[in-house]
Design a protein around this motif. Structure first.
Motif, short mmCIF file in Angstrom:
data_model
loop_
_atom_site.label_atom_id
_atom_site.label_comp_id
_atom_site.label_asym_id
_atom_site.label_seq_id
_atom_site.Cartn_x
_atom_site.Cartn_y
_atom_site.Cartn_z
N UNK A 65 0.99 -1.21 -0.05
CA UNK A 65 0.11 0.01 -0.08
C UNK A 65 0.91 1.11 -0.07
N UNK A 66 1.02 1.73 -1.12
CA UNK A 66 1.86 2.86 -1.31
C UNK A 66 1.13 4.24 -1.31
N UNK A 67 0.98 4.71 0.19
CA UNK A 67 0.40 6.01 0.34
C UNK A 67 1.00 7.17 0.08
N UNK A 68 2.55 6.86 -0.15
CA UNK A 68 3.44 8.04 -0.27
C UNK A 68 4.62 7.54 -0.92
N UNK A 69 5.60 8.25 -1.07
CA UNK A 69 6.81 7.88 -1.90
C UNK A 69 7.52 6.50 -1.50
N UNK A 70 7.98 5.83 -2.27
CA UNK A 70 8.82 4.67 -2.13
C UNK A 70 10.29 4.81 -2.52
N UNK A 71 10.99 5.24 -1.81
CA UNK A 71 12.58 5.37 -2.28
C UNK A 71 13.38 4.15 -1.88
N UNK A 72 14.32 3.66 -2.55
CA UNK A 72 15.46 2.81 -2.31
C UNK A 72 15.00 1.64 -2.06
N UNK A 73 15.43 1.17 -0.54
CA UNK A 73 14.92 0.09 -0.13
C UNK A 73 13.38 -0.06 0.15
N UNK A 74 12.73 1.25 0.21
CA UNK A 74 11.16 1.03 0.43
C UNK A 74 10.70 0.81 -1.04
N UNK A 75 11.33 0.97 -2.10
CA UNK A 75 10.95 0.58 -3.46
C UNK A 75 11.05 -0.98 -3.63
N UNK A 76 12.32 -1.46 -3.21
CA UNK A 76 12.74 -2.71 -3.23
C UNK A 76 11.56 -3.51 -2.16
N UNK A 77 11.40 -3.09 -1.11
CA UNK A 77 10.47 -3.73 -0.41
C UNK A 77 8.94 -3.88 -1.09
N UNK A 78 8.56 -2.70 -1.80
CA UNK A 78 7.35 -2.96 -2.50
C UNK A 78 7.30 -3.84 -3.47
N UNK A 79 8.59 -3.98 -4.20
CA UNK A 79 8.79 -4.85 -5.29
C UNK A 79 8.58 -6.51 -4.82
N UNK A 80 8.99 -6.49 -3.31
CA UNK A 80 8.78 -8.06 -3.05
C UNK A 80 7.16 -8.34 -2.89
N UNK A 81 6.41 -7.40 -2.94
CA UNK A 81 5.29 -7.75 -2.87
C UNK A 81 4.52 -8.20 -4.12
#
Length: 256
Positions: A103-119
């Motif tokens: 659930x990306x309610x705001x920006x996903x940067x670096x490891x945050x984008x990598x985390x979202x990509x694991x879903x």
């Protein structure tokens, strides 16, 4: 260090929630360890049908890793501990038997984008953006940013982020299929998607995820063996073999 990853379950839907808003939900070592432990719990909880990955605050879904957490590592330690631990734990999330929605309610940067990509899928707010800004602090993506994301995004788009530091809008992320939907309220939309799983076959969903992962190379060896083992575990041959072992007799396999 501050920060936590919480796990809550309601009505068959589990929620993993990053809680470090003062640091834009950046990961600390403690948060990584908690995420790994929660993944183990989720895989063993047969009541859970879907997992939502959310975070606190409105400024960022996750800004990656807390720089203070890794800045003091020697080069070898940085690679051996911080990068490999993060990679292993994000892989653990990616390979959950339950479907997952970021659930990306705001920006996903670096490891945050990598985390979202694991879903498995992602739902994003209209103003949220995606970025891989590691080069701005002299490092490179280390938690699958050049590997798993390379299977999910077109190569030129990934290079825009990793090489040129450009942010990708929600609209572009939707156009290339990286996100499933843009929603003003991503959490509500994601939960509505997850609730559809409550009327489907849990086993069919799990096996379909394994088959897709085997097809795209996500832990292919383990996925193939899990599928084969699941088939053989339901066979009369397996039942006969186990019974023969328990009673110390020679098995007579029916071949079914």
């Amino acid at each position: 260090m501050s920060g936590a990853v919480h796990l809550d379950t309601q009505g068959g839907i589990a929620t993993l929630r990053l809680d470090n808003p003062t640091k834009l939900n950046a990961f600390t070592p403690e948060m990584l360890a908690q995420l790994a432990a929660h993944c183990d719990t989720l895989d063993r909880d047969t009541a859970v049908r879907a997992v939502l990955l959310t975070s606190e605050g409105e400024r960022a879904f996750c800004a990656g890793a807390d720089i203070k957490a890794w800045a003091g590592y020697a080069p070898a330690e940085f690679a051996r501990i911080w990068v490999r631990d993060g990679h292993r734990i994000f892989d653990r999330l990616a390979r959950l038997s339950k479907p997952t929605i970021a659930v990306l309610q705001a920006h996903a940067f670096g490891g945050g984008l990598e985390l979202a990509s694991a879903c498995d899928i992602r739902v994003i707010a209209p103003a949220a953006t995606l970025a891989l800004p590691e080069s701005q602090v002299g490092i490179v993506p280390g938690w699958s940013g050049t590997q798993r994301i390379a299977r999910l995004l077109p190569e030129p788009m990934l290079k825009e982020m990793a090489l040129f530091g450009r942010r990708i809008s929600a609209e572009r992320a939707l156009a290339c299929g990286f996100v499933a939907e843009i929603a003003d309220d991503p959490a509500t939309t994601a939960r509505a998607i997850a609730e559809k799983l409550l009327t489907t076959s849990p086993r069919a969903t799990e096996v379909a995820k394994y088959m897709i992962h085997a097809g795209v190379g996500e832990d292919r060896d383990a996925m193939i063996e899990a599928l084969g083992s699941g088939m053989i575990a339901a066979s009369a041959d397996k039942a006969e073999g186990v019974d023969a072992f328990a009673h110390k007799r020679k098995p007579v396999f029916p071949g079914t």
